[in-house]
Design an enzyme around this catalytic site. Sequence first.
Site, PDB file in Angstrom:
ATOM      1  N   TYR A 124       0.823  -1.203   0.000  1.00 64.11           N
ATOM      2  CA  TYR A 124       0.000   0.000   0.000  1.00 64.11           C
ATOM      3  C   TYR A 124       0.861   1.258   0.000  1.00 64.11           C
ATOM      4  O   TYR A 124       0.357   2.349   0.208  1.00 64.11           O
ATOM      5  CB  TYR A 124      -0.941   0.030   1.219  1.00 64.11           C
ATOM      6  CG  TYR A 124      -2.114  -0.927   1.128  1.00 64.11           C
ATOM      7  CD1 TYR A 124      -1.916  -2.257   0.788  1.00 64.11           C
ATOM      8  CD2 TYR A 124      -3.408  -0.504   1.382  1.00 64.11           C
ATOM      9  CE1 TYR A 124      -2.978  -3.143   0.718  1.00 64.11           C
ATOM     10  CE2 TYR A 124      -4.470  -1.388   1.306  1.00 64.11           C
ATOM     11  CZ  TYR A 124      -4.245  -2.702   0.973  1.00 64.11           C
ATOM     12  OH  TYR A 124      -5.301  -3.580   0.904  1.00 64.11           O
ATOM     13  N   LYS A 173       2.950 -14.729   5.224  1.00 60.72           N
ATOM     14  CA  LYS A 173       3.028 -15.676   4.113  1.00 60.72           C
ATOM     15  C   LYS A 173       4.510 -15.966   3.877  1.00 60.72           C
ATOM     16  O   LYS A 173       5.031 -15.888   2.748  1.00 60.72           O
ATOM     17  CB  LYS A 173       2.354 -15.073   2.865  1.00 60.72           C
ATOM     18  CG  LYS A 173       2.232 -16.001   1.677  1.00 60.72           C
ATOM     19  CD  LYS A 173       1.143 -17.034   1.801  1.00 60.72           C
ATOM     20  CE  LYS A 173       1.189 -18.023   0.656  1.00 60.72           C
ATOM     21  NZ  LYS A 173       0.207 -19.105   0.762  1.00 60.72           N
ATOM     22  N   ASP A 206      -3.416 -17.859   4.260  1.00 61.85           N
ATOM     23  CA  ASP A 206      -4.519 -18.615   3.632  1.00 61.85           C
ATOM     24  C   ASP A 206      -5.174 -19.545   4.648  1.00 61.85           C
ATOM     25  O   ASP A 206      -6.408 -19.613   4.759  1.00 61.85           O
ATOM     26  CB  ASP A 206      -4.067 -19.366   2.365  1.00 61.85           C
ATOM     27  CG  ASP A 206      -2.646 -19.870   2.418  1.00 61.85           C
ATOM     28  OD1 ASP A 206      -1.898 -19.456   3.331  1.00 61.85           O
ATOM     29  OD2 ASP A 206      -2.268 -20.691   1.568  1.00 61.85           O
ATOM     30  N   ASP A 230      -5.900  -5.768   5.867  1.00 62.36           N
ATOM     31  CA  ASP A 230      -7.065  -5.150   5.224  1.00 62.36           C
ATOM     32  C   ASP A 230      -8.116  -6.228   4.957  1.00 62.36           C
ATOM     33  O   ASP A 230      -9.303  -6.070   5.282  1.00 62.36           O
ATOM     34  CB  ASP A 230      -6.601  -4.521   3.904  1.00 62.36           C
ATOM     35  CG  ASP A 230      -7.608  -3.547   3.329  1.00 62.36           C
ATOM     36  OD1 ASP A 230      -8.609  -3.273   4.016  1.00 62.36           O
ATOM     37  OD2 ASP A 230      -7.409  -3.072   2.206  1.00 62.36           O
TER      38      ASP A 230
END
Length: 338
Positions: A124, A173, A206, A230
């Site tokens: 972002y 991740k 995930d 987010d």
Amino acid sequence: MSYEFTLIQGDGIGPDITDAAVKVIEHAGVKITWDMQPAGLSAIEKYKDPLPQETLDSIARTKIALKGPLTTPVGKGFRSINVALRKEFDLYANVRPAKTYPGIKTLYDHIDLIIFRENLEEFYSGIEHYIDSSRSAAETIGIVTRRGCERILRYAFDQAMKKGRKKVTAVHKANILKYTSGLFLDVAREIAKEYPDLEFNDKIIDNMAMQMVLNPYQFDVIVTTNLFGDILSDLASGLVGGLGMAPGANLGPDVGIYEAVHGSAPDIAGKNLANPAAIILASVMLLEHIGEIEAAQRIERAVASVIAEGKYVTKDINPLNYVGTKELTNAILKKLDK
Ligand code: NAD
């Protein structure tokens, strides 16, 4: 005690819901003079600038803003004003509680999570471009720094301790994004050692998304990087009945900007259909921050009680039997009188 803070009404449903929040705060007996400042589409219409200098000067002076949602054009036009505000005031921590309120139909009862999202770095930060003149490929650069990770992780652990929470889960991740997400995970493990009273674990994003839907009770405080935070915070608001009940705060060393998690909802703007509860609950966070604990608790109890009774709720809560923004707000004001 009286205060002066900045009020940005915002776009779409913003003016209606911020109006509700201001009335509720006033009714709870906290005296705030609001310095009304424009931002977003309404500021472009008036000042040809989506984020006028006067607005920035006001926030820099008052240190606290209550902000309605701002419309960001998708894929073109000006960059997100929300992101610009976060950068301008170094608002590195995005805090999004997700709590169930009786009376709202949800998958689970008694959810009470807090998500801490790093607010400035990674995908972002706005470092993106087409890599060729024919626009056949594009690149976004996500930079994660040790300092950025340390700040959000330390804030999340500190708040977990202050609020009597039991467990912190770091979400990443690092199996695929070995450097950016790997750095976040390394720092999380280091900082966790400084908080032996808090249980700590980590989850891959995930798996985390699935686990939050299957069994949200295994989580308490969640801390993660910008993009994952987010998405997970919207997932969490889905667990507690949708965006209408989800407040948020963007916090930095000097400034705090309080808002609802949802956007400007152009589909229902001007129709007296918006649920003002999220921005009212963001006002509760604001009041807690400035030490107006009693007023904050009274407002939260009033919102909870009106929602639990179910007579004056908006369409997002009960599509078959609903009232408007103004009627729900009036019901909260009446509760505060009792
Ligand atoms: P949105 O949150 O505005 O709306 C999603 C859905 O939820 C819509 O159906 C809407 O009617 C409903 N909804 C949202 N808030 C509601 C409320 N208080 N009461 C009842 N229903 C509500 O998301 P979007 O449509 O993806 O975004 C619209 C605009 O808002 C975009 O320009 C986006 O960039 C902007 N946005 C701003 C913020 C912010 O200022 N913090 C956050 C998210 C999106």
